[in-house]
Structure formats: structure tokens, C-alpha cells
Design an enzyme around this catalytic site. Structure first.
Site, PDB file in Angstrom:
ATOM      1  N   HIS A 175       0.865  -1.195   0.000  1.00 57.57           N
ATOM      2  CA  HIS A 175       0.000   0.000   0.000  1.00 57.57           C
ATOM      3  C   HIS A 175       0.891   1.231   0.000  1.00 57.57           C
ATOM      4  O   HIS A 175       1.329   1.707   1.053  1.00 57.57           O
ATOM      5  CB  HIS A 175      -0.926  -0.034   1.224  1.00 57.57           C
ATOM      6  CG  HIS A 175      -1.935   1.077   1.260  1.00 57.57           C
ATOM      7  ND1 HIS A 175      -3.144   0.966   1.924  1.00 57.57           N
ATOM      8  CD2 HIS A 175      -1.945   2.320   0.727  1.00 57.57           C
ATOM      9  CE1 HIS A 175      -3.834   2.080   1.791  1.00 57.57           C
ATOM     10  NE2 HIS A 175      -3.116   2.939   1.080  1.00 57.57           N
ATOM     11  N   HIS A 198       1.344   4.902  -2.375  1.00 58.79           N
ATOM     12  CA  HIS A 198       0.963   5.786  -3.487  1.00 58.79           C
ATOM     13  C   HIS A 198       2.232   6.474  -3.970  1.00 58.79           C
ATOM     14  O   HIS A 198       2.883   7.183  -3.193  1.00 58.79           O
ATOM     15  CB  HIS A 198      -0.044   6.839  -3.015  1.00 58.79           C
ATOM     16  CG  HIS A 198      -1.299   6.249  -2.459  1.00 58.79           C
ATOM     17  ND1 HIS A 198      -2.445   6.114  -3.201  1.00 58.79           N
ATOM     18  CD2 HIS A 198      -1.588   5.746  -1.226  1.00 58.79           C
ATOM     19  CE1 HIS A 198      -3.393   5.557  -2.459  1.00 58.79           C
ATOM     20  NE2 HIS A 198      -2.899   5.326  -1.248  1.00 58.79           N
ATOM     21  N   HIS A 255      -9.540   1.038  -1.441  1.00 57.53           N
ATOM     22  CA  HIS A 255      -9.489   1.636  -0.108  1.00 57.53           C
ATOM     23  C   HIS A 255     -10.909   1.583   0.463  1.00 57.53           C
ATOM     24  O   HIS A 255     -11.863   1.986  -0.214  1.00 57.53           O
ATOM     25  CB  HIS A 255      -9.086   3.106  -0.181  1.00 57.53           C
ATOM     26  CG  HIS A 255      -7.636   3.363  -0.421  1.00 57.53           C
ATOM     27  ND1 HIS A 255      -6.946   2.844  -1.472  1.00 57.53           N
ATOM     28  CD2 HIS A 255      -6.741   4.122   0.290  1.00 57.53           C
ATOM     29  CE1 HIS A 255      -5.677   3.267  -1.414  1.00 57.53           C
ATOM     30  NE2 HIS A 255      -5.532   4.047  -0.363  1.00 57.53           N
ATOM     31  N   GLU A 272     -11.285   3.230   6.006  1.00 60.27           N
ATOM     32  CA  GLU A 272     -10.209   4.067   6.568  1.00 60.27           C
ATOM     33  C   GLU A 272     -10.888   5.095   7.478  1.00 60.27           C
ATOM     34  O   GLU A 272     -10.747   5.051   8.690  1.00 60.27           O
ATOM     35  CB  GLU A 272      -9.413   4.751   5.446  1.00 60.27           C
ATOM     36  CG  GLU A 272      -8.319   5.692   5.937  1.00 60.27           C
ATOM     37  CD  GLU A 272      -7.621   6.477   4.805  1.00 60.27           C
ATOM     38  OE1 GLU A 272      -8.142   6.504   3.672  1.00 60.27           O
ATOM     39  OE2 GLU A 272      -6.566   7.095   5.086  1.00 60.27           O
ATOM     40  N   ASP A 323       1.823   3.892   2.807  1.00 64.29           N
ATOM     41  CA  ASP A 323       0.793   4.774   2.237  1.00 64.29           C
ATOM     42  C   ASP A 323       1.404   5.957   1.477  1.00 64.29           C
ATOM     43  O   ASP A 323       1.582   5.875   0.263  1.00 64.29           O
ATOM     44  CB  ASP A 323      -0.177   5.242   3.330  1.00 64.29           C
ATOM     45  CG  ASP A 323      -1.565   5.587   2.802  1.00 64.29           C
ATOM     46  OD1 ASP A 323      -1.828   5.362   1.604  1.00 64.29           O
ATOM     47  OD2 ASP A 323      -2.410   6.073   3.587  1.00 64.29           O
ATOM     48  N   ASP A 324       1.712   7.041   2.178  1.00 59.91           N
ATOM     49  CA  ASP A 324       2.290   8.249   1.568  1.00 59.91           C
ATOM     50  C   ASP A 324       3.468   8.702   2.432  1.00 59.91           C
ATOM     51  O   ASP A 324       3.370   9.678   3.173  1.00 59.91           O
ATOM     52  CB  ASP A 324       1.222   9.350   1.502  1.00 59.91           C
ATOM     53  CG  ASP A 324       0.015   8.920   0.695  1.00 59.91           C
ATOM     54  OD1 ASP A 324       0.104   8.883  -0.536  1.00 59.91           O
ATOM     55  OD2 ASP A 324      -1.027   8.581   1.306  1.00 59.91           O
TER      56      ASP A 324
HETATM   57  N1  HPA Z   1      -6.666   7.324   1.453  1.00 64.94           N
HETATM   58  C1  HPA Z   1      -7.338   7.713   0.372  1.00 64.94           C
HETATM   59  N2  HPA Z   1      -6.747   8.237  -0.681  1.00 64.94           N
HETATM   60  C2  HPA Z   1      -5.424   8.379  -0.674  1.00 64.94           C
HETATM   61  C3  HPA Z   1      -4.684   7.991   0.416  1.00 64.94           C
HETATM   62  C4  HPA Z   1      -5.331   7.426   1.527  1.00 64.94           C
HETATM   63  O1  HPA Z   1      -4.748   7.027   2.547  1.00 64.94           O
HETATM   64  N3  HPA Z   1      -3.387   8.266   0.113  1.00 64.94           N
HETATM   65  C5  HPA Z   1      -3.382   8.784  -1.132  1.00 64.94           C
HETATM   66  N4  HPA Z   1      -4.612   8.857  -1.615  1.00 64.94           N
HETATM   67 ZN    ZN Z   2      -3.747   4.784   0.547  1.00 66.49          ZN
END
Ligand code: HPA
Ligand code: ZN
Length: 333
Positions: free
Chosen positions: A14, A16, A194, A197, A275-276
């Protein structure tokens, strides 16, 4: 424990690619492309990276992506991530990209995919890191816009492994994207999404029942529905959990409150991911270290989480077996 985590072989599921844009690269690309940024110093960037929820992050993240203009920019971004992954003993990564974030501002699909794919190939040959690309549909945009992105991807079909769903979750249920997901599956893409969350456990059910997903990205709100947890365990549907992301976006206020250990103990196939990383304070090692410290994870927990990631990956059986024996060897040393 720090050295042990750092040296452990890892699989990331996971991530991006736009979320790996470090402030230093943002400044360098802005300069290269003659663009103005709303920040003058790294310090100003860091000050802006205080998020209150998912949307407050997304606003800044989409703005950052504006500096990505040329094929070389996408190459450099992907290459930098895969180098970092290699340094952290990540052996395989399944990587999201958001084509609509780029095509929506006049950058062609071809520019994006060529830059990413060339870096992916170079990383396989020069670093021994394998990877797969998953293109995400932006759920704040319409299902028709997602369909257009799928059409634009068609000439590059063999370069893209799967489709995903990301961006703002609240009030954007998976059902909206049912048709485009089914068309993508007809074309051979593997579906993930996703869900759960910030959104409810119901969205996780919808992603499974209506979008046919093979993995849930995040999915931590599944805990609110015991029947769902049961289903995830019985069918071993993996959750790609992102602990530092969840703290930064206030899904959990403190790592000690994170539910990944609880889900693990219930038998859910949970994994740890970044994630990011440029926005949330760390890559794979930092996520593992923070989670281990916050929840006092044992080596056995770390082994199970790492094994889950191999099992949850879209690698072939032979590659999975190789990674599993490397993991086993590492933990038995
Ligand atoms: N959630 C939803 N969209 C996203 C995320 C995330 O954690 N990171 C980058 N786009
Ligand atoms: Zn994500």
C-alpha cells in the site's frame, strides 16, 4: 529490535507513488519545470503537513503532484522510491498511481506510465526490487471519469497489474464504481479498494460484495462489525494497514490505540505499509518501528505480519515460496 526490523526482508502493498514526493524533490522539480510553489523553505512545507483528517491531507497532496510534468519527473519519483525501498530491504512493492490527478491537468497517460514503467524495469535489473503497478480511480470524481481513465489505460494494459479506488471516502460508497470495476476485471485487472479508513465497515462489505476486491486497503474500521471480521478471517481477505498514516490523519490518536494487533490476534491477514511516506513521516522501517514500539509487538507478531504480506501479494507461487524461505531463515537466525 531496531536493527532486526531494518534488516528484515519486506513486502510493501500500500504505497501511493505520488505520496513519495519528498519536499526536496518537490523544490527541485518546481525549479526544473519553472513552477511557483506556495512554500519557500522545507520548514514551511513541514509546517503545512499537519493534517486534521483525510481531506486536509488530500488537498495538500494533490497540490504537491502539480510539480510532476515530464516523463523524467515520473521516472525520478519512482526511482527514488524504489531506491529507498531497496535500502530498507523491501524486496517487492505493489504501487498505486493516480492517473486522473495528472491527466486532469493536461499531462498525458503515456507520460505518466512511461516514466513509472522505465524506473520499475531499472529497479528490477539494478536493485533486484520487483514491483507491480495498480492504477487507482479517484472516488471524489465521477464513475464516468473513472471509465475514461480505464479507456486511456487500454494501450498500456500489460504495464498495469490492477485497479484500485482512493481519495475522499466519506459519502463516496464503493457501489458508485461497480460498473467500472467490472469492466476492469473483464479486461483482466486485479481489483483492490481503499475502504474502512474513515468510512464505515459497510463500505468494506460493499467493496468485497460489489467490487470483488482481492484486498482491502486500510480496512481498520472493519473492527466495528464482528461478522465482517469473521468473514475476513475465514476468507483470509488481507488488509493493507498503514499505521503512521492512520496516526497522521487521526484515524487513531495514538499508536497505542491502533487496532492492528487486535486484528492480528483475531486472525485477520493484516500487513504493515507506508501509504504516503513523504507526508506521514516514514517508509516501511519507520512504520514497523513505530508500530512495534506503540503496541509492543513480539518477534512472532512481526513474523506473522511479514508472512501475511508475502501471502497477500500478487506474486506467483514460486516467488512467494522464495520470499517465505528468506523470511523463515531470517527469523531463525
Ligand atoms: N486514502 C485515500 N486516498 C489516498 C490515500 C489514503 O490514505 N493516500 C493517497 N490517496
Ligand atoms: Zn492509501
Amino acid at each position: 529490535m531496531k536493527k532486526f526490523i531494518e534488516n528484515c526482508p519486506k513486502v510493501e502493498l500500500h504505497l501511493h507513488i505520488e505520496g513519495t514526493l519528498e519536499p526536496e524533490m518537490m523544490f527541485a522539480l518546481a525549479q526544473r519545470n519553472h513552477l511557483a510553489l506556495p512554500y519557500k523553505t522545507i520548514r514551511e512545507v513541514e509546517d503545512a503537513y499537519h493534517f486534521t483528517n483525510l481531506q486536509s491531507f488530500l488537498d495538500i497532496y494533490y497540490q504537491g503532484a502539480n510539480v510532476l510534468q515530464t516523463e523524467q519527473d515520473f521516472y525520478d519519483l519512482m526511482w527514488a522510491y524504489l531506491n529507498k525501498a531497496s535500502e530498507q530491504n523491501v524486496r517487492h512493492a505493489e504501487i498505486f498511481f493516480d492517473p486522473q490527478t495528472h491527466t486532469g491537468r493536461g499531462i498525458s497517460f503515456e507520460t505518466v506510465i512511461n516514466g513509472l514503467s522505465h524506473a520499475k524495469q531499472d529497479a528490477q535489473h539494478k536493485l533486484g526490487v520487483s514491483s507491480a503497478l495498480i492504477m487507482c480511480f479517484l472516488r471524489h470524481l465521477s464513475p464516468e471519469a473513472a471509465q475514461k481513465a480505464l479507456d486511456e489505460a487500454r494501450p498500456f494494459r500489460e504495464l498495469i497489474f490492477g485497479v484500485g479506488l482512493d481519495s475522499s471516502e466519506m459519502d463516496r460508497p464503493p457501489v458508485l464504481f461497480k460498473d467500472v470495476f467490472h469492466r476492469a476485471m473483464d479486461e483482466g485487472y486485479i481489483p483492490v479498494a481503499h475502504a474502512g479508513e474513515e468510512g464505515p465497515a459497510e463500505y468494506v462489505w460493499e467493496a468485497i460484495d460489489l467490487l470483488d476486491v482481492k484486498r482491502i486497503d486500510h480496512g481498520v474500521r472493519s473492527i466495528d462489525d464482528p461478522n465482517l471480521v469473521d468473514f475476513l478471517v475465514k476468507n483470509q481477505i488481507p488488509l493493507t494497514v498503514c499505521p503512521l498514516s492512520n496516526i497522521k490523519l487521526h484515524v487513531f490518536e495514538d499508536m497505542a490505540e491502533h487496532n492492528i494487533k487486535q486484528l492480528l490476534d483475531l486472525g485477520v491477514c493484516v500487513t504493515i505499509n507506508s501509504d504516503d511516506p513523504a507526508y506521514f513521516g516514514g517508509y516501511m522501517n519507520e512504520n514497523f518501528l513505530a508500530t512495534q514500539a506503540g503496541l509492543n509487538l513480539s518477534k512472532e507478531d512481526l513474523y506473522k505480519i511479514s508472512l501475511n504480506a508475502i501471502q497477500a501479494s500478487f506474486l506467483g507461487e514460486q516467488e512467494k515460496a522464495q520470499l517465505k524461505s528468506a523470511l523463515e531463515e531470517y527469523f531463525n537466525e
